[in-house]
Design a protein around this motif. Structure first.
Motif, mmCIF file in Angstrom:
data_model
loop_
_atom_site.group_PDB
_atom_site.id
_atom_site.type_symbol
_atom_site.label_atom_id
_atom_site.label_comp_id
_atom_site.label_asym_id
_atom_site.label_seq_id
_atom_site.Cartn_x
_atom_site.Cartn_y
_atom_site.Cartn_z
ATOM 1 N N TYR A 1 -4.504 -7.968 -26.319
ATOM 2 C CA TYR A 1 -3.568 -8.875 -26.928
ATOM 3 C C TYR A 1 -4.564 -10.158 -27.544
ATOM 4 O O TYR A 1 -5.248 -10.829 -26.835
ATOM 5 C CB TYR A 1 -2.338 -9.424 -26.186
ATOM 6 C CG TYR A 1 -1.566 -8.425 -25.873
ATOM 7 C CD1 TYR A 1 -0.613 -7.790 -26.799
ATOM 8 C CD2 TYR A 1 -1.614 -7.713 -24.813
ATOM 9 C CE1 TYR A 1 0.173 -6.868 -26.551
ATOM 10 C CE2 TYR A 1 -0.614 -6.638 -24.389
ATOM 11 C CZ TYR A 1 0.481 -6.316 -25.316
ATOM 12 O OH TYR A 1 1.001 -5.070 -25.108
ATOM 13 N N ARG A 2 -4.193 -10.568 -28.749
ATOM 14 C CA ARG A 2 -4.813 -11.984 -29.197
ATOM 15 C C ARG A 2 -3.850 -12.906 -29.326
ATOM 16 O O ARG A 2 -2.821 -12.616 -29.884
ATOM 17 C CB ARG A 2 -5.564 -11.636 -30.605
ATOM 18 C CG ARG A 2 -6.101 -12.705 -31.195
ATOM 19 C CD ARG A 2 -7.234 -12.547 -32.230
ATOM 20 N NE ARG A 2 -6.877 -11.557 -33.249
ATOM 21 C CZ ARG A 2 -7.762 -10.664 -33.727
ATOM 22 N NH1 ARG A 2 -8.888 -10.850 -33.470
ATOM 23 N NH2 ARG A 2 -7.220 -9.932 -34.613
ATOM 24 N N VAL A 3 -3.983 -14.226 -28.700
ATOM 25 C CA VAL A 3 -3.019 -15.048 -28.989
ATOM 26 C C VAL A 3 -3.807 -16.189 -29.813
ATOM 27 O O VAL A 3 -4.941 -16.694 -29.303
ATOM 28 C CB VAL A 3 -2.833 -15.981 -27.501
ATOM 29 C CG1 VAL A 3 -2.039 -17.100 -27.631
ATOM 30 C CG2 VAL A 3 -2.131 -14.855 -26.496
ATOM 31 N N LYS A 4 -3.129 -16.730 -30.932
ATOM 32 C CA LYS A 4 -3.456 -17.649 -31.764
ATOM 33 C C LYS A 4 -3.002 -18.745 -31.528
ATOM 34 O O LYS A 4 -1.573 -18.796 -31.346
ATOM 35 C CB LYS A 4 -3.303 -17.143 -33.279
ATOM 36 C CG LYS A 4 -4.217 -15.762 -33.576
ATOM 37 C CD LYS A 4 -3.609 -15.582 -35.039
ATOM 38 C CE LYS A 4 -4.552 -14.302 -35.558
ATOM 39 N NZ LYS A 4 -4.250 -13.962 -37.050
ATOM 40 N N ALA A 5 -3.644 -19.984 -31.713
ATOM 41 C CA ALA A 5 -2.809 -21.386 -31.621
ATOM 42 C C ALA A 5 -3.492 -22.388 -32.360
ATOM 43 O O ALA A 5 -4.891 -22.115 -32.864
ATOM 44 C CB ALA A 5 -3.039 -21.739 -29.949
ATOM 45 N N ILE A 6 -2.883 -23.527 -32.586
ATOM 46 C CA ILE A 6 -3.712 -24.616 -33.332
ATOM 47 C C ILE A 6 -3.905 -25.697 -32.419
ATOM 48 O O ILE A 6 -3.063 -26.288 -31.679
ATOM 49 C CB ILE A 6 -2.820 -25.014 -34.392
ATOM 50 C CG1 ILE A 6 -2.337 -23.771 -35.398
ATOM 51 C CG2 ILE A 6 -3.305 -26.212 -35.272
ATOM 52 C CD1 ILE A 6 -3.485 -23.568 -36.358
ATOM 53 N N ARG A 7 -5.278 -26.122 -32.367
ATOM 54 C CA ARG A 7 -5.296 -27.240 -31.328
ATOM 55 C C ARG A 7 -6.248 -28.252 -31.921
ATOM 56 O O ARG A 7 -7.153 -28.055 -32.661
ATOM 57 C CB ARG A 7 -6.687 -26.386 -30.356
ATOM 58 C CG ARG A 7 -6.864 -27.529 -29.234
ATOM 59 C CD ARG A 7 -7.716 -26.806 -28.290
ATOM 60 N NE ARG A 7 -7.716 -27.835 -27.046
ATOM 61 C CZ ARG A 7 -8.842 -29.013 -27.071
ATOM 62 N NH1 ARG A 7 -9.846 -28.891 -28.056
ATOM 63 N NH2 ARG A 7 -8.841 -29.608 -26.020
ATOM 64 N N LYS A 8 -5.551 -29.442 -31.990
ATOM 65 C CA LYS A 8 -5.955 -30.606 -32.848
ATOM 66 C C LYS A 8 -6.506 -30.170 -34.344
ATOM 67 O O LYS A 8 -7.564 -30.581 -34.757
ATOM 68 C CB LYS A 8 -7.212 -31.263 -32.235
ATOM 69 C CG LYS A 8 -6.700 -31.729 -30.830
ATOM 70 C CD LYS A 8 -8.111 -32.274 -29.995
ATOM 71 C CE LYS A 8 -7.356 -33.018 -28.660
ATOM 72 N NZ LYS A 8 -8.332 -33.372 -27.798
ATOM 73 N N GLY A 9 -5.670 -29.493 -35.006
ATOM 74 C CA GLY A 9 -5.854 -29.082 -36.265
ATOM 75 C C GLY A 9 -6.814 -28.014 -36.467
ATOM 76 O O GLY A 9 -7.146 -27.192 -37.780
ATOM 77 N N LYS A 10 -7.272 -27.528 -35.512
ATOM 78 C CA LYS A 10 -8.186 -26.381 -35.650
ATOM 79 C C LYS A 10 -7.524 -24.853 -35.156
ATOM 80 O O LYS A 10 -6.885 -25.008 -34.101
ATOM 81 C CB LYS A 10 -9.556 -26.523 -35.031
ATOM 82 C CG LYS A 10 -10.302 -27.727 -35.419
ATOM 83 C CD LYS A 10 -11.975 -27.456 -35.304
ATOM 84 C CE LYS A 10 -12.617 -28.532 -35.917
ATOM 85 N NZ LYS A 10 -13.189 -29.426 -35.073
ATOM 86 N N LYS A 11 -8.153 -23.823 -35.670
ATOM 87 C CA LYS A 11 -7.419 -22.481 -35.152
ATOM 88 C C LYS A 11 -8.257 -22.227 -33.771
ATOM 89 O O LYS A 11 -9.229 -22.229 -33.591
ATOM 90 C CB LYS A 11 -7.555 -21.301 -36.163
ATOM 91 C CG LYS A 11 -6.780 -21.543 -37.108
ATOM 92 C CD LYS A 11 -6.949 -20.381 -38.191
ATOM 93 C CE LYS A 11 -6.069 -20.499 -39.448
ATOM 94 N NZ LYS A 11 -6.499 -19.629 -40.534
ATOM 95 N N VAL A 12 -7.579 -21.603 -32.980
ATOM 96 C CA VAL A 12 -8.004 -21.378 -31.589
ATOM 97 C C VAL A 12 -7.522 -19.652 -31.348
ATOM 98 O O VAL A 12 -6.429 -19.244 -31.564
ATOM 99 C CB VAL A 12 -7.525 -22.032 -30.269
ATOM 100 C CG1 VAL A 12 -8.057 -21.439 -28.969
ATOM 101 C CG2 VAL A 12 -8.040 -23.539 -30.557
ATOM 102 N N GLU A 13 -8.478 -19.077 -30.981
ATOM 103 C CA GLU A 13 -7.970 -17.558 -30.906
ATOM 104 C C GLU A 13 -8.615 -17.160 -29.352
ATOM 105 O O GLU A 13 -9.666 -17.295 -29.048
ATOM 106 C CB GLU A 13 -8.298 -16.495 -31.829
ATOM 107 C CG GLU A 13 -8.001 -16.775 -33.138
ATOM 108 C CD GLU A 13 -8.158 -15.711 -34.401
ATOM 109 O OE1 GLU A 13 -7.904 -15.923 -35.139
ATOM 110 O OE2 GLU A 13 -9.098 -14.599 -33.770
ATOM 111 N N ILE A 14 -7.650 -16.424 -28.619
ATOM 112 C CA ILE A 14 -8.186 -15.784 -27.369
ATOM 113 C C ILE A 14 -7.355 -14.426 -27.085
ATOM 114 O O ILE A 14 -6.567 -14.155 -27.555
ATOM 115 C CB ILE A 14 -7.901 -16.839 -26.080
ATOM 116 C CG1 ILE A 14 -6.343 -17.531 -26.233
ATOM 117 C CG2 ILE A 14 -8.751 -18.021 -25.852
ATOM 118 C CD1 ILE A 14 -5.722 -18.222 -24.893
ATOM 119 N N LYS A 15 -8.172 -13.655 -26.207
ATOM 120 C CA LYS A 15 -7.743 -12.410 -26.111
ATOM 121 C C LYS A 15 -7.598 -11.976 -24.579
ATOM 122 O O LYS A 15 -8.295 -12.547 -23.828
ATOM 123 C CB LYS A 15 -8.848 -11.279 -26.437
ATOM 124 C CG LYS A 15 -9.047 -11.291 -28.137
ATOM 125 C CD LYS A 15 -10.000 -10.192 -28.441
ATOM 126 C CE LYS A 15 -10.687 -10.371 -29.760
ATOM 127 N NZ LYS A 15 -11.607 -9.698 -30.001
#
Ligand code: FAD
Ligand code: NAD
Length: 451
Positions: free
Chosen positions: A240-254
């Motif tokens: 699964y991929r979780v997408k997030a916004i961290r301090k205006g930047k995109k973060v993706e983790i699996k």
């Protein structure tokens, strides 16, 4: 269509609901209870109890890990499957045992969500039912993340049923559930990442104590991503991929599995509250000091679902149930909610525990107080088990020596905090505590040195 009449109709069979039903039936009232899931509620079926059974195994792993080189030569082996079988011995009998108990007491049971038809009438299982008093004790449920892919993460209920552990898990939320379950999983060898929109875990707990817990968590391999608002969960071929916004930047983790631990909300959407003139908000059923609904005085609410000052924890559900039953039965004992100090424990290893005021609250309330604070890994209790995470922060009223708040992190902080509860409820000044004799060597005996 049948028609039935009761003195009390309780909605929800958890700690709160079943306590009210039992107290009322014991006094000769005609009582009914309904649940739309298995009887017995969250704590016993899918909350505190099964969770703590899993923690029991990780306590052994944690102790062994810390004593490696000090007598432990080989880590104990464990089987998740056997642990889950053991857990089931606590949970699987709960629904039937709860129903048997209710039946024996003469409580009429329904297995569906009732819906209000008017202030004293409900519709349930195709029947119209009237009750002089209706008690809403439906608890909380997992908050559904308002994001694409919201259906993909599992919730704590599912985690507690996992047949096997995946190699990696992302927990969305570094609150109670995220932290406790991350510790269980990480100690059982899972690669764990915890992601949260806040800048630290467990925002309601003392920042210094939480920092120690965070350090301890990182030491067992838990990775944290803070200030990251999760925006999407996607299913890939094997991950699964979780997408997030961290301090205006995109973060993706699996990871192989994602757990939604992003909070819990009142379970009220199926009840048709408007038809019963029951006031509510997103925090739950509105209650006055008698735990009675201001919109419909025939309705009481207790436990997690009540929008009271009680924390959404099991002992508070029992406490509120006692008050509701006393009010329905018109008993002399406390009819107004007056909450004693409310301890709260996060059952990570180390435990994080707290009761009473933090420094900000004590300042705001104008107390003249001192703070006794220390990192105490060299104290005998922690040193003998080679545990580096043992710390406390105690707020003491300088004017009368009473404890205003206690914040602890440590292997047995969950037990130690109860000593502070007693000191606070009993209004015992620190001098009295210091003059008491506690058994030694015991964790409780450290309290004298903390105040
Ligand atoms: C994973 C987890 C771990 C926890 N660990 C701890 C802990 O260690 N210590 C602690 O103090 N607290 C803990 N809690 C919180 C604790 O479980 C709750 O505070 C407690 O169970 C609340 O009791 P209650 O009776 O208010 O609600 P519940 O026990 O949730 O009971 C509500 C009942 O109402 C039913 N219901 C809901 N909606 C309807 C409806 N529309 N119609 C009919 N029935 C309905 C539900 O199925 C449920 O059976 C934990 C919670 C979770 C999720
Ligand atoms: N030991 C215990 O007593 C215990 C254990 C488990 C649960 N509980 C009860 O259950 C309740 C719920 O626990 P919980 O851990 O689910 O909730 P919580 O409110 O403790 O934590 C939820 C976390 O999720 C984060 N979050 C929410 N939306 C997010 C998003 N989109 N992206 C990133 N992060 C997000 C929040 O910032 C918060 O830190 C607790 O308040 C407690 O009452 C108690």
């Amino acid at each position: 269509m049948g028609f039935e009449e009761f003195d009390v109709f309780v909605i929800g069979t958890g700690t709160a609901g079943k306590s009210v039903a039992k107290e009322c039936v014991a006094e000769g009232l005609r009582v009914a209870i309904a649940d739309n899931r298995e009887f017995g509620g969250t704590c016993a079926n899918r909350g505190c109890d099964p969770k703590k059974v899993l923690v029991g195994l990780t306590e052994i792993l944690d102790r062994a890990e810390k004593m490696k080189g000090h007598g432990i030569t080989k880590m104990p082996e464990f089987s998740w499957k056997d642990l889950m079988e053991f857990k089931k011995t606590f949970t699987s009998a709960v629904p039937a045992a709860t129903e048997k108990d209710m039946k024996k007491l003469g409580i009429k049971m329904y297995h569906q969500s009732p819906k209000f038809l008017d202030e004293t009438t409900l519709s349930v299982e195709g029947k119209t039912v009237t009750a002089k008093k209706i008690v809403i004790a439906t608890g909380n449920r997992a908050f559904e993340l308002p994001i694409p892919g919201r259906e993909l993460p599992i919730i704590s209920d599912d985690f507690l049923e996992l047949e096997e552990l995946p190699e990696s898990i992302i927990f969305i939320g570094a609150g109670y559930i995220g932290m406790e379950f991350a510790h269980i999983a990480a100690r059982c060898g899972v690669d764990v990442t915890v992601i949260d929109g806040e800048s630290r875990p467990l925002n309601n707990f003392d920042e210094d104590m939480v920092k120690h817990l965070q350090d301890a968590s990182e030491e067992i391999g838990i990775k944290f991503i803070f200030d990251a608002e999760v925006t999407e969960v996607e299913k890939l071929q094997t991950n699964y991929r979780v997408k997030a916004i961290r301090k205006g930047k995109k973060v993706e983790i699996k990871a192989k599995l994602v757990v939604n631990a992003a909070g819990r909300v009142p379970s009220i959407e199926d009840l048709d509250l408007e038809k019963g003139n029951v006031e509510y908000s997103k925090r739950g059923i509105t209650v006055n000091e008698h735990l009675q609904n201001p919109g419909n005085k025939n309705v009481y609410a207790c436990g997690d679902v009540s929008d009271s000052e009680g924390l959404p924890l099991t002992p508070l559900s029992s406490q509120e149930a006692r008050i509701v039953a006393a009010n329905i039965l018109n008993k002399d004992r406390a009819k107004k909610v007056d909450f004693p100090p409310q301890p709260s424990v996060v059952f990570t290893l180390p435990n994080l525990a707290s009761v009473g005021m933090n420094e900000k609250e004590a300042k705001e309330k104008g107390y003249n107080f001192k703070v006794e604070q220390k990192l105490a890994p060299k104290w005998f209790n922690a040193k003998r088990i080679n545990d580096a995470y043992y710390a406390y922060k105690i707020l003491v009223d300088k004017d009368n020596g009473l404890v205003l708040g206690a914040h602890l992190v440590g292997p047995e902080a969950g037990e130690m905090v109860n000593m502070f509860v007693m000191a606070m409820c009993g209004k015992l000044p620190c001098e009295t505590l210091k003059g008491m004799i506690f058994s030694y060597p015991s964790w409780a005996s450290d309290i004298k040195a903390m105040v």
